[in-house]
Design an enzyme around this catalytic site. Structure first.
Site, PDB file in Angstrom:
ATOM      1  N   MET A   1       0.865  -1.165   0.000  1.00 12.89           N
ATOM      2  CA  MET A   1       0.000   0.000   0.000  1.00 12.89           C
ATOM      3  C   MET A   1       0.909   1.224   0.000  1.00 12.89           C
ATOM      4  O   MET A   1       1.744   1.388   0.893  1.00 12.89           O
ATOM      5  CB  MET A   1      -0.921   0.024   1.221  1.00 12.89           C
ATOM      6  CG  MET A   1      -1.936   1.172   1.173  1.00 12.89           C
ATOM      7  SD  MET A   1      -3.026   1.126  -0.266  1.00 12.89           S
ATOM      8  CE  MET A   1      -4.056  -0.294   0.141  1.00 12.89           C
TER       9      MET A   1
ATOM     10  N   GLY B   1       5.557  -5.523  -7.929  1.00 17.63           N
ATOM     11  CA  GLY B   1       4.926  -6.692  -8.538  1.00 17.63           C
ATOM     12  C   GLY B   1       3.485  -6.418  -8.920  1.00 17.63           C
ATOM     13  O   GLY B   1       3.063  -6.662 -10.054  1.00 17.63           O
TER      14      GLY B   1
ATOM     15  N   GLU C   1      11.650  -6.719  -4.703  1.00 21.51           N
ATOM     16  CA  GLU C   1      11.008  -6.354  -3.440  1.00 21.51           C
ATOM     17  C   GLU C   1      10.567  -7.576  -2.641  1.00 21.51           C
ATOM     18  O   GLU C   1       9.983  -7.433  -1.566  1.00 21.51           O
ATOM     19  CB  GLU C   1       9.832  -5.409  -3.693  1.00 21.51           C
ATOM     20  CG  GLU C   1      10.267  -4.009  -4.098  1.00 21.51           C
ATOM     21  CD  GLU C   1       9.130  -3.017  -4.242  1.00 21.51           C
ATOM     22  OE1 GLU C   1       9.417  -1.811  -4.280  1.00 21.51           O
ATOM     23  OE2 GLU C   1       7.953  -3.436  -4.327  1.00 21.51           O
TER      24      GLU C   1
ATOM     25  N   ALA D   1      12.761  10.847 -18.830  1.00 15.69           N
ATOM     26  CA  ALA D   1      12.282  11.712 -19.906  1.00 15.69           C
ATOM     27  C   ALA D   1      13.064  11.532 -21.197  1.00 15.69           C
ATOM     28  O   ALA D   1      12.632  11.988 -22.261  1.00 15.69           O
ATOM     29  CB  ALA D   1      12.349  13.170 -19.463  1.00 15.69           C
TER      30      ALA D   1
ATOM     31  N   GLY E   1       7.879   3.185 -14.435  1.00 20.75           N
ATOM     32  CA  GLY E   1       8.731   2.084 -14.850  1.00 20.75           C
ATOM     33  C   GLY E   1       7.995   0.759 -14.864  1.00 20.75           C
ATOM     34  O   GLY E   1       8.188  -0.072 -15.762  1.00 20.75           O
ATOM     35  N   ASP E   2       7.130   0.546 -13.882  1.00 21.25           N
ATOM     36  CA  ASP E   2       6.355  -0.694 -13.832  1.00 21.25           C
ATOM     37  C   ASP E   2       5.319  -0.744 -14.949  1.00 21.25           C
ATOM     38  O   ASP E   2       5.046  -1.813 -15.510  1.00 21.25           O
ATOM     39  CB  ASP E   2       5.671  -0.827 -12.473  1.00 21.25           C
ATOM     40  CG  ASP E   2       6.674  -0.956 -11.342  1.00 21.25           C
ATOM     41  OD1 ASP E   2       7.740  -1.560 -11.568  1.00 21.25           O
ATOM     42  OD2 ASP E   2       6.400  -0.441 -10.238  1.00 21.25           O
TER      43      ASP E   2
END
Length: 294
Positions: free
Chosen positions: A12, A41, A138, A215, A244-245
Site C-alpha cells: 500500500m 509486482g 522487493e 524523460a 517504470g512498472d
C-alpha cells in the site's frame, strides 16, 4: 495458458504530495495525502492486465485492511489472485513523497512480502503455463531465484526489473532473458554511469537489456541486434510513481503478442508516458484503448 505471471510484491503506497522533498532533519508542509495500492509486482501485474494481457499474481498480502484492498485492486484489473497468499501480520507499505516536478522519494517496508522466501504449492505449475515471468527485487532474493529457476526449467521468458538495486548473484542473471533497469540501477549494477556502456557491460551476463532513461526514453541492446533508442512523447508529468512498472507490464504484453522489439518499446513508452500524467501508481495506469490511441 496464462500469458504473464508476476512473482512480486504488493504494497500500500502512502503518498504525500509536497512542493519538494524534505532534506535530512527538515520538516516541510505537504498539500495532500493518499493511500494507493502499489508494490512493484502488483503494479506490473495491473499494468499488464490493463494493457490487455492475461495475468496471474504470485506473492503475499497481509491479514489486514490494506491486504483486502490490494487483492481487490488486482482482481478489479483482471489479475488472477488464486495464488496470492495471505500472511499473518501487516501488508507491505511504501512511504512516498512526490514533489512538484513529479519526482519521488520512497521508503519501503516489506511486511507480508518478506514471508515469500520460496515458491509455494502450485506456483511452479502456474509459471510453467506462462509465456513470460515478471520479477523484481522487493521479495526476498531466494524467492526471486526460485521463480527464475522454475521459469528456466520450463523455457518461460524471464524479465527482471532489478529494483531496489542490489548486487545480483551470477546464477540469477544466468536465468534472466531480459533485464530492465533504470539508468541509476544500471549504474549501481555495473559501476558505469554512461547508460550505453552500462548496457554493454550487462550483456556479458544477460542476452537482452532495456535501460529506461526517464524523460530521455529507453535504450535497448542485445547480443544479436542493433541498439534501439526510443524517445518519450512530450507530456507534463504529475507523478512518476509507477511509470517504470507500467513500461515493463506493457512491454511484456507487446512482446507476448509477437511485436518486434522496436514496436514493443514504442508501445510500452506510450503507456508509461500516459501514466506520469496522472497521480498515483496503479490508479494512473492506462487501459489498452488509451495506449492504442496515444
Amino acid at each position: 495458458m496464462t500469458g504473464i505471471v508476476v512473482l512480486g510484491s504488493t504494497n500500500m503506497d502512502l503518498v504525500v504530495y509536497a512542493a519538494r522533498t524534505p532534506k535530512l532533519g527538515e520538516t516541510v508542509t505537504g498539500r495532500e495525502f493518499r493511500t494507493v495500492p502499489g508494490g512493484k509486482g502488483a503494479n506490473q501485474a495491473v499494468a499488464a492486465a490493463r494493457a490487455g494481457g492475461e495475468v496471474a499474481m504470485i506473492g503475499a498480502v497481509g491479514a489486514d485492511g490494506y491486504g483486502e484492498r490490494l487483492r481487490h485492486t488486482l482482481e478489479a484489473s483482471g489479475v488472477d489472485t488464486d495464488l496470492l497468499r495471505t500472511a499473518e501480520g501487516p501488508s507491505g507499505t511504501a512511504h512516498i513523497v512526490v514533489d512538484d516536478e513529479g519526482g519521488n522519494a520512497k521508503v519501503v517496508i516489506p511486511g507480508a512480502n518478506g514471508t515469500v522466501t520460496e515458491l509455494g504449492p502450485g506456483d511452479e505449475a502456474l509459471i510453467e503455463t506462462a509465456g513470460t515471468l515478471l520479477l523484481q527485487l522487493e521479495l526476498p532474493l531466494s524467492a526471486v531465484q526460485s521463480g527464475a529457476d522454475a521459469a528456466r526449467r520450463h523455457a518461460v521468458r524471464t524479465v527482471l526489473t532489478p529494483s531496489p538495486a542490489q548486487p545480483l548473484p551470477p546464477e540469477l542473471l544466468a536465468a534472466v532473458d531480459l533485464l530492465v533497469p533504470n539508468e541509476h540501477e544500471a549504474a549501481t549494477l555495473t559501476g558505469v554511469a554512461d547508460p550505453r556502456s552500462a548496457a554493454e557491460s550487462l550483456l556479458r551476463q544477460v542476452p537482452e537489456v532495456v535501460i529506461t532513461l526517464g524523460a530521455a526514453g529507453s535504450l535497448y541492446v542485445a547480443r544479436d541486434a542493433e541498439p534501439v533508442r526510443v524517445p518519450v512523447p512530450r507530456v507534463t508529468p504529475v507523478d512518476r510513481t509507477g511509470a517504470g512498472d507500467t513500461f515493463v507490464g506493457a512491454l511484456a504484453v507487446a512482446l507476448g503478442e509477437g511485436r518486434p522489439m522496436p514496436d514493443a518499446l514504442r508501445w510500452a513508452t506510450a503507456a508509461a508516458a500516459l501514466c506520469v500524467t496522472r497521480p498515483g501508481a496503479s490508479t494512473s495506469m492506462p487501459y489498452r484503448p488509451e495506449i492504442e490511441d496515444a
